[in-house]
Design an enzyme around this catalytic site. Structure first.
Site, PDB file in Angstrom:
ATOM      1  N   HIS A 202      20.572 -93.754  16.405  1.00 28.83           N
ATOM      2  CA  HIS A 202      20.424 -93.040  17.380  1.00 28.83           C
ATOM      3  C   HIS A 202      21.422 -93.583  18.617  1.00 28.83           C
ATOM      4  O   HIS A 202      21.724 -92.657  19.337  1.00 28.83           O
ATOM      5  CB  HIS A 202      19.042 -92.896  17.937  1.00 28.83           C
ATOM      6  CG  HIS A 202      18.218 -91.956  17.005  1.00 28.83           C
ATOM      7  ND1 HIS A 202      17.543 -92.396  15.858  1.00 28.83           N
ATOM      8  CD2 HIS A 202      18.199 -90.690  16.825  1.00 28.83           C
ATOM      9  CE1 HIS A 202      16.998 -91.387  15.300  1.00 28.83           C
ATOM     10  NE2 HIS A 202      17.445 -90.300  15.723  1.00 28.83           N
ATOM     11  N   ARG A 309      15.944 -82.890  21.337  1.00 25.26           N
ATOM     12  CA  ARG A 309      14.968 -84.375  20.856  1.00 25.26           C
ATOM     13  C   ARG A 309      14.190 -84.798  21.847  1.00 25.26           C
ATOM     14  O   ARG A 309      14.649 -85.684  22.866  1.00 25.26           O
ATOM     15  CB  ARG A 309      16.152 -85.509  20.627  1.00 25.26           C
ATOM     16  CG  ARG A 309      17.077 -85.302  19.264  1.00 25.26           C
ATOM     17  CD  ARG A 309      17.808 -86.523  19.007  1.00 25.26           C
ATOM     18  NE  ARG A 309      18.363 -86.476  17.749  1.00 25.26           N
ATOM     19  CZ  ARG A 309      19.466 -86.108  17.326  1.00 25.26           C
ATOM     20  NH1 ARG A 309      20.460 -85.786  18.224  1.00 25.26           N
ATOM     21  NH2 ARG A 309      19.957 -86.171  16.173  1.00 25.26           N
ATOM     22  N   ARG A 345      12.089 -79.686  19.408  1.00 27.24           N
ATOM     23  CA  ARG A 345      11.707 -80.492  18.433  1.00 27.24           C
ATOM     24  C   ARG A 345      10.468 -81.591  19.058  1.00 27.24           C
ATOM     25  O   ARG A 345      10.521 -81.963  19.911  1.00 27.24           O
ATOM     26  CB  ARG A 345      12.486 -81.422  17.711  1.00 27.24           C
ATOM     27  CG  ARG A 345      11.813 -82.332  16.727  1.00 27.24           C
ATOM     28  CD  ARG A 345      12.878 -83.000  15.883  1.00 27.24           C
ATOM     29  NE  ARG A 345      13.445 -84.227  16.669  1.00 27.24           N
ATOM     30  CZ  ARG A 345      14.311 -84.993  16.122  1.00 27.24           C
ATOM     31  NH1 ARG A 345      14.857 -84.784  15.067  1.00 27.24           N
ATOM     32  NH2 ARG A 345      14.710 -85.993  16.833  1.00 27.24           N
ATOM     33  N   GLU A 444      14.143 -83.055   6.014  1.00 28.39           N
ATOM     34  CA  GLU A 444      14.537 -84.449   6.223  1.00 28.39           C
ATOM     35  C   GLU A 444      14.306 -85.120   5.122  1.00 28.39           C
ATOM     36  O   GLU A 444      14.564 -86.387   5.015  1.00 28.39           O
ATOM     37  CB  GLU A 444      14.271 -84.925   7.721  1.00 28.39           C
ATOM     38  CG  GLU A 444      14.606 -84.346   8.825  1.00 28.39           C
ATOM     39  CD  GLU A 444      14.239 -84.925  10.025  1.00 28.39           C
ATOM     40  OE1 GLU A 444      15.164 -85.575  10.702  1.00 28.39           O
ATOM     41  OE2 GLU A 444      13.029 -85.122  10.491  1.00 28.39           O
ATOM     42  N   ASN A 467      20.881 -86.432   8.859  1.00 28.84           N
ATOM     43  CA  ASN A 467      20.906 -87.808   8.923  1.00 28.84           C
ATOM     44  C   ASN A 467      19.781 -88.485   8.215  1.00 28.84           C
ATOM     45  O   ASN A 467      20.017 -89.421   7.457  1.00 28.84           O
ATOM     46  CB  ASN A 467      20.720 -88.125  10.401  1.00 28.84           C
ATOM     47  CG  ASN A 467      21.711 -87.380  11.258  1.00 28.84           C
ATOM     48  OD1 ASN A 467      22.862 -87.266  10.679  1.00 28.84           O
ATOM     49  ND2 ASN A 467      21.430 -87.142  12.588  1.00 28.84           N
ATOM     50  N   ASP A 468      18.668 -87.817   8.225  1.00 25.60           N
ATOM     51  CA  ASP A 468      17.553 -88.484   7.508  1.00 25.60           C
ATOM     52  C   ASP A 468      17.393 -88.119   6.139  1.00 25.60           C
ATOM     53  O   ASP A 468      17.026 -88.936   5.073  1.00 25.60           O
ATOM     54  CB  ASP A 468      16.186 -88.224   8.113  1.00 25.60           C
ATOM     55  CG  ASP A 468      15.808 -88.819   9.513  1.00 25.60           C
ATOM     56  OD1 ASP A 468      15.897 -90.176   9.173  1.00 25.60           O
ATOM     57  OD2 ASP A 468      15.328 -88.701  10.496  1.00 25.60           O
ATOM     58  N   ARG A 478      20.150 -95.415   7.407  1.00 28.12           N
ATOM     59  CA  ARG A 478      21.054 -94.864   8.199  1.00 28.12           C
ATOM     60  C   ARG A 478      21.692 -95.807   9.079  1.00 28.12           C
ATOM     61  O   ARG A 478      23.025 -95.746   9.477  1.00 28.12           O
ATOM     62  CB  ARG A 478      20.660 -93.725   8.892  1.00 28.12           C
ATOM     63  CG  ARG A 478      19.523 -93.914   9.784  1.00 28.12           C
ATOM     64  CD  ARG A 478      19.009 -92.713  10.382  1.00 28.12           C
ATOM     65  NE  ARG A 478      19.348 -91.846  11.536  1.00 28.12           N
ATOM     66  CZ  ARG A 478      18.831 -90.569  11.809  1.00 28.12           C
ATOM     67  NH1 ARG A 478      17.656 -90.320  11.565  1.00 28.12           N
ATOM     68  NH2 ARG A 478      19.365 -90.213  12.862  1.00 28.12           N
ATOM     69  N   CYS A 515      21.005 -79.543  11.668  1.00 29.91           N
ATOM     70  CA  CYS A 515      21.331 -80.316  13.160  1.00 29.91           C
ATOM     71  C   CYS A 515      21.560 -81.873  12.843  1.00 29.91           C
ATOM     72  O   CYS A 515      21.567 -82.384  13.852  1.00 29.91           O
ATOM     73  CB  CYS A 515      19.944 -80.145  13.792  1.00 29.91           C
ATOM     74  SG  CYS A 515      18.569 -80.549  13.229  1.00 29.91           S
TER      75      CYS A 515
END
Ligand code: PEP
Ligand code: MG
Length: 582
Positions: A202, A309, A345, A444, A467-468, A478, A515
């Site tokens: 992140h 986020r 989200r 995800e 990403n996930d 990650r 995303c």
């Protein structure tokens, strides 16, 4: 660039250069500054209640212990034995009577407050170490001070300490937490270089959204670079030149100039839609983490926000934001978008986003544990507070809701039930809610991707969090540079899951977006469009270029070629094929 990796045939680096993992594109030429946080002011007031001050001190020690244990676990995974040994030494200091006894005496005899008593003890002991003959023991002074500062932070409730800059510099740090990155001042930071971490951690995502060039995973060596050293870094390739000669400086100054010019050109056209030669439109959206970023995203050409986020509103504080505070934040974001859609989200706590007041237990594998929707479905009050705040804004603005890390249909049903409850609660109190609010899920977890056909019957949309999805599909964390090579969204397995999700959505007349960081990768965009993705959501600085790329494509052609890429066997083959797409 985010997902770009150096080709395996990269020339052997010269002795004065380091190769890291590319994190955020851009070139920086400047002097270094190591992450040396500025300490908070130590309060001076005496205490009237030594016993409660002592108890506060002991609880500060315990908080520090759990922080060091987390760091130790990270260090054991990512670094050499020296770093782990340092944290082990720190743990010993927490129980050292040479620190505790004088602190106790200062609190009870001199009536000092815990922070002041502790820091005076730390300074005294550190100074004793500094005056010793033995080199090894002398170096313990720094450890004492590090432990001292950590405990001080817990005593004063300061979550993140950040360095202050008096001149622009390239920041060097072991690794940054999301909270630390949030507090960095982009006006002074030309670049970020970290010893550990990976491209989709992140902190890395934040660097990209701030438009700061960054590279990660540079190893211990980068931490040995002294302050005020001139260096050149290229965030697109992850390369860092220590002690660069004139030739490197000239080359990279020119490269930086050319990149600036290209970016300026793309920005000029950024307000136009992204439509391929043959008339296929793709929505280009922004990922934001604070309300004020919404207006900036519109400036960069965002047609909507595909991912807000919200957890950043919850980080770095002592208690959760209440309904009113959340309402105001979401409303500010919506207002900044001038009637463009906003996908909010719900809280994605856990994983690498640590929220102290949720008392999440320490877990061996936080990414596989108590995270995201799982936390929200347990803390229903917290969740419904957030849902009510969103619903109230949705009565006035075009808002959609998205749930993170949905794994099973039951979770989706539970989330929907709580959304219904939140709606009723508002209506019972005479408040306004929208008649219908579009609700979707993030894809995800591989299980959700495999079950996309079933989800597509019920959800309004999908947004794929690559990403996930990448870390879970390839079982490669990650943030871990050791497996960065493996944790690659270009793996054919990820493409097949993306394709499956798009097909499932379109069969039911729904849309599917991406995303995750892959959405802004210039090399990946043609393929993703070819696979039928309807929306790409990314950090605002990446939008102009993404739109420019889409405008150069021929949809019917990349559709066919995209299908062929799905049949490839390896990540390397996919990357090579992507290079031929535009
Ligand atoms: C993702 O996982 O791809 C995503 C967009 O969510 P986050 O990066 O916040 O985990
Ligand atoms: Mg995610």
């Amino acid at each position: 660039p985010s997902q770009q990796r150096p080709p395996s045939s990269y020339p052997v680096p010269a002795s004065n250069s380091l190769q890291g993992v590319p994190v955020s594109p851009g070139i920086a030429i400047g002097v270094t500054q190591r992450f040396q946080p500025t300490l908070p002011t130590i309060p001076e007031h005496p205490t009237e209640n030594p016993q409660s001050e002592w108890e506060a001190f002991l609880s500060g020690i315990e908080k520090a212990r759990s922080q060091i244990q987390t760091d130790l676990a990270t260090a054991t995974r990512h670094t050499n034995d020296d770093t782990a040994a340092m944290f082990e030494a720190h743990l010993l200091f927490l129980d050292d009577e040479a620190l505790r006894t004088p602190t106790y005496a200062r609190i009870f005899n001199e009536k000092m407050n815990a922070a002041a008593a502790w820091m005076q003890t730390i300074q005294e002991v550190a100074s004793k170490y500094r005056h010793l003959e033995d080199n090894y023991l002398r170096s313990r002074a720094k450890d004492v001070e590090d432990v001292g500062n950590l405990v001080l932070r817990t005593l004063l409730g300061v979550d993140a300490l950040v360095p202050t800059f008096d001149h622009p510099a390239i920041l060097i740090a072991p690794e940054l937490t999301p909270a630390e990155t949030t507090h960095l001042d982009p006006a002074y930071i030309q670049g970020i270089l970290t010893a550990f971490g990976g491209p989709t951690s992140h902190a890395s995502i934040l660097a990209r959204s701030l438009g700061i060039p960054a590279a990660a995973g540079l190893g211990q060596q980068i931490l040995d670079v002294q302050d005020d050293t001139l260096l050149v870094m290229d965030g697109e390739t992850g390369r860092v030149w220590l002690d660069p000669g004139d030739e490197i400086i000239t080359t990279y100054t020119q490269k930086a100039k050319a990149a600036k010019a290209a970016q300026a050109q793309a920005r000029k056209e950024s307000q136009r839609p992204a439509i391929t030669h043959d008339g296929h439109r793709v929505e280009v959206a922004a990922n934001i983490r604070t309300a004020s970023e919404a207006a900036l995203a519109v400036d960069a050409g965002a047609e909507s926000v595909g991912l807000f986020r919200t957890e950043f509103l919850f980080l770095d504080r002592d208690s959760a934001p209440d309904e009113q505070e959340q309402y105001e934040a979401y409303r500010t974001a919506a207002a900044g978008l001038d009637n463009r859609p906003l996908i909010i989200r719900t809280l994605d706590a856990g994983g690498d986003k640590y929220i102290p007041y949720l008392n999440l237990e320490k877990e061996a594998n936080p990414f596989l544990g108590w995270r995201a929707i799982r936390v929200s479905l347990e803390h229903t009050d917290l969740f419904k507070t957030q849902l009510r705040a969103i619903l109230k804004v949705a009565a006035e603005y075009p808002i959609k809701i998205m749930f993170p890390m949905i794994t099973t249909l039951e979770e989706w049903h539970s989330a929907q039930a709580l959304l219904d409850e939140a709606t009723h609660e508002i209506r019972e109190n005479g408040g306004a809610t929208p008649d219908k609010i579009e609700t979707g899920i993030m894809i995800e977890v591989p299980a959700a991707a495999l079950m996309a056909a079933q989800f597509a019957e019920e959800v309004d949309f999908f947004s794929i969090g690559t990403n996930d999805l990448t870390q879970y599909t390839l079982a490669a964390e990650r943030g871990n540079p050791k497996v960065a090579q493996l944790s690659d969204a270009y793996h054919p397995a990820i493409l097949q899951l993306i394709h499956r999700v798009v097909k499932a959505a379109h069969t039911k007349g729904k849309w599917a977006g991406i995303c995750g960081e892959l959405a802004s990768d210039p090399q990946a965009i043609p393929l993703l469009v070819g696979l039928g993705i309807d929306e790409l959501s990314m950090s605002a600085p990446a939008i102009p270029r993404a739109k420019q790329i889409i405008r150069q494509l021929d949809y019917s052609e990349i559709r066919q070629r995209g299908q062929a890429i799905l049949d490839l066997n390896t990540t390397e083959d996919v990357r090579a094929a992507c290079k031929t797409l535009y």
